[in-house]
Design a protein around this motif. Structure first.
Motif, short mmCIF file in Angstrom:
data_model
loop_
_atom_site.label_atom_id
_atom_site.label_comp_id
_atom_site.label_asym_id
_atom_site.label_seq_id
_atom_site.Cartn_x
_atom_site.Cartn_y
_atom_site.Cartn_z
N ALA A 76 14.87 11.98 6.58
CA ALA A 76 16.08 11.49 7.25
C ALA A 76 16.88 10.54 6.34
CB ALA A 76 15.72 10.79 8.56
N GLY A 77 16.37 10.27 5.14
CA GLY A 77 17.07 9.39 4.21
C GLY A 77 16.72 7.92 4.34
N LEU A 78 15.76 7.58 5.21
CA LEU A 78 15.36 6.19 5.39
C LEU A 78 14.38 5.78 4.30
CD1 LEU A 78 14.79 6.24 9.25
CD2 LEU A 78 16.79 5.36 8.02
N VAL A 79 14.53 4.57 3.80
CA VAL A 79 13.62 4.06 2.77
C VAL A 79 12.27 3.79 3.41
CG1 VAL A 79 13.16 2.22 1.13
CG2 VAL A 79 15.48 3.10 1.38
N ILE A 80 11.24 4.48 2.90
CA ILE A 80 9.88 4.29 3.42
C ILE A 80 9.05 3.42 2.50
CG2 ILE A 80 9.81 6.41 4.78
CD1 ILE A 80 8.13 7.56 2.34
N GLY A 81 9.49 3.26 1.25
CA GLY A 81 8.73 2.44 0.33
C GLY A 81 9.43 2.31 -1.00
N VAL A 82 8.97 1.33 -1.76
CA VAL A 82 9.53 1.05 -3.08
C VAL A 82 8.38 0.69 -4.01
CG1 VAL A 82 11.76 0.28 -2.17
CG2 VAL A 82 9.94 -1.39 -2.49
N TYR A 83 8.61 0.89 -5.30
CA TYR A 83 7.62 0.44 -6.27
C TYR A 83 8.28 0.11 -7.59
CZ TYR A 83 7.21 5.10 -8.59
OH TYR A 83 7.43 6.27 -9.28
N TYR A 84 7.52 -0.63 -8.40
CA TYR A 84 7.92 -0.87 -9.79
C TYR A 84 6.77 -0.49 -10.70
CZ TYR A 84 5.28 -5.30 -9.77
OH TYR A 84 4.29 -6.25 -9.69
N LEU A 85 7.13 -0.10 -11.92
CA LEU A 85 6.19 0.11 -13.02
C LEU A 85 6.73 -0.69 -14.19
CD1 LEU A 85 5.77 4.00 -13.11
CD2 LEU A 85 4.08 2.35 -12.31
N ARG A 86 5.84 -1.34 -14.93
CA ARG A 86 6.26 -2.04 -16.14
C ARG A 86 5.02 -2.29 -16.99
NH1 ARG A 86 8.54 -6.10 -12.26
NH2 ARG A 86 6.90 -7.48 -11.61
N PRO A 87 5.22 -2.52 -18.27
CA PRO A 87 4.05 -2.83 -19.11
C PRO A 87 3.33 -4.07 -18.57
CG PRO A 87 6.00 -2.45 -20.47
CD PRO A 87 6.46 -2.52 -19.04
N ASP A 88 2.01 -3.99 -18.52
CA ASP A 88 1.24 -5.14 -18.06
C ASP A 88 1.26 -6.25 -19.10
OD1 ASP A 88 -0.52 -6.38 -16.08
OD2 ASP A 88 -2.07 -6.18 -17.61
N GLY A 109 0.71 2.78 7.56
CA GLY A 109 -0.38 3.45 8.27
C GLY A 109 -0.24 4.96 8.31
N LYS A 110 0.67 5.52 7.52
CA LYS A 110 0.91 6.96 7.54
C LYS A 110 0.54 7.64 6.22
CE LYS A 110 4.54 6.30 10.91
NZ LYS A 110 5.96 6.36 11.21
N GLY A 111 -0.08 6.90 5.31
CA GLY A 111 -0.52 7.47 4.05
C GLY A 111 0.50 7.39 2.92
N TYR A 112 1.63 6.77 3.17
CA TYR A 112 2.66 6.69 2.13
C TYR A 112 2.24 5.83 0.94
CZ TYR A 112 6.02 9.03 5.18
OH TYR A 112 6.67 9.93 5.97
N ALA A 113 1.47 4.80 1.17
CA ALA A 113 1.05 3.94 0.05
C ALA A 113 0.24 4.75 -0.96
CB ALA A 113 0.27 2.74 0.56
N THR A 114 -0.73 5.51 -0.48
CA THR A 114 -1.53 6.34 -1.38
C THR A 114 -0.65 7.37 -2.08
OG1 THR A 114 -3.49 6.06 0.02
CG2 THR A 114 -3.50 7.92 -1.52
N ALA A 115 0.21 8.02 -1.32
CA ALA A 115 1.09 9.04 -1.90
C ALA A 115 2.01 8.45 -2.95
CB ALA A 115 1.90 9.72 -0.79
N LEU A 116 2.57 7.29 -2.69
CA LEU A 116 3.45 6.65 -3.69
C LEU A 116 2.67 6.22 -4.92
CD1 LEU A 116 6.18 4.38 -2.09
CD2 LEU A 116 6.42 6.48 -3.38
N CYS A 117 1.46 5.74 -4.71
CA CYS A 117 0.64 5.35 -5.86
C CYS A 117 0.35 6.57 -6.73
CB CYS A 117 -0.65 4.69 -5.38
SG CYS A 117 -1.67 4.01 -6.71
#
Length: 180
Positions: A76-88, A109-117
């Motif tokens: 539906a175009g709603l933001v479900i999550g965000v992330y960043y990547l950068r050199p440690d 609680g819908k599995g998005y965290a694992t999927a985004l990771c």
């Protein structure tokens, strides 16, 4: 733009997750990104920022010039999550990335965290990173630890009392890692 459909094992049964779109964050996305980050930062339960962090300071923390920021949207175009990547680390340690994620409250609680990771691991590989490291996974954040373990991350160290939780006081923080 990339569309992903993930099937995660939930309670021993495969559960199909709705498609979601992950794109590189743009300047136009910040208002929606802040709507996702602000409640997590204000809660003070998972990120090492003051609970009253200003929007501008949060933006400087989240967006780095040497990093990659992504926005995930549902069908539906709603933001479900965000992330960043950068050199440690810099220099000879810049082949290991650090990542941070926030899932919108309504999408938790819908599995998005694992999927985004998992999706971010693919992105990290494309960027040439050889490993992913999380420096501060708060031990009381059981949902995050479960999600990261499902995505193949392992706890490699625990720092006693490293995080000052607003309700629980000093709690341990885990360092997690996965070779990419």
């Amino acid at each position: 733009m990339a569309i992903f459909a993930w099937v995660l094992e939930i309670g021993g049964k495969g559960a199909a997750m709705s498609d979601f779109d992950v794109t590189r964050q743009t300047e136009r996305d910040w208002v929606e990104v802040w709507r996702v980050l602000q409640p997590a930062f204000r809660a003070g339960e998972s990120y090492p920022l003051p609970r009253d962090v200003s929007e501008e300071d949060a933006r400087r923390y989240w967006i780095k010039t040497d990093g990659y920021n992504a926005v995930a949207r549902d069908s539906a175009g709603l933001v479900i999550g965000v992330y960043y990547l950068r050199p440690d680390q810099g220099g000879p340690g810049d082949h290991i990335c650090n990542a941070g994620y926030v899932i919108a409250e309504a999408a938790r609680g819908k599995g998005y965290a694992t999927a985004l990771c998992l999706q971010s691991q693919d992105q990290a590989r494309e960027m040439g990173f050889r490993g992913m490291k999380f420096n501060l996974v708060v031990s009381s954040n059981a949902a995050a630890i479960k999600a990261w373990k499902k995505a193949g991350m392992e706890i490699i160290a625990t720092v006693p009392g490293a995080f000052r939780h607003p309700a629980l006081g000093f709690v341990d923080a885990n360092v997690m890692f996965k070779s990419l």
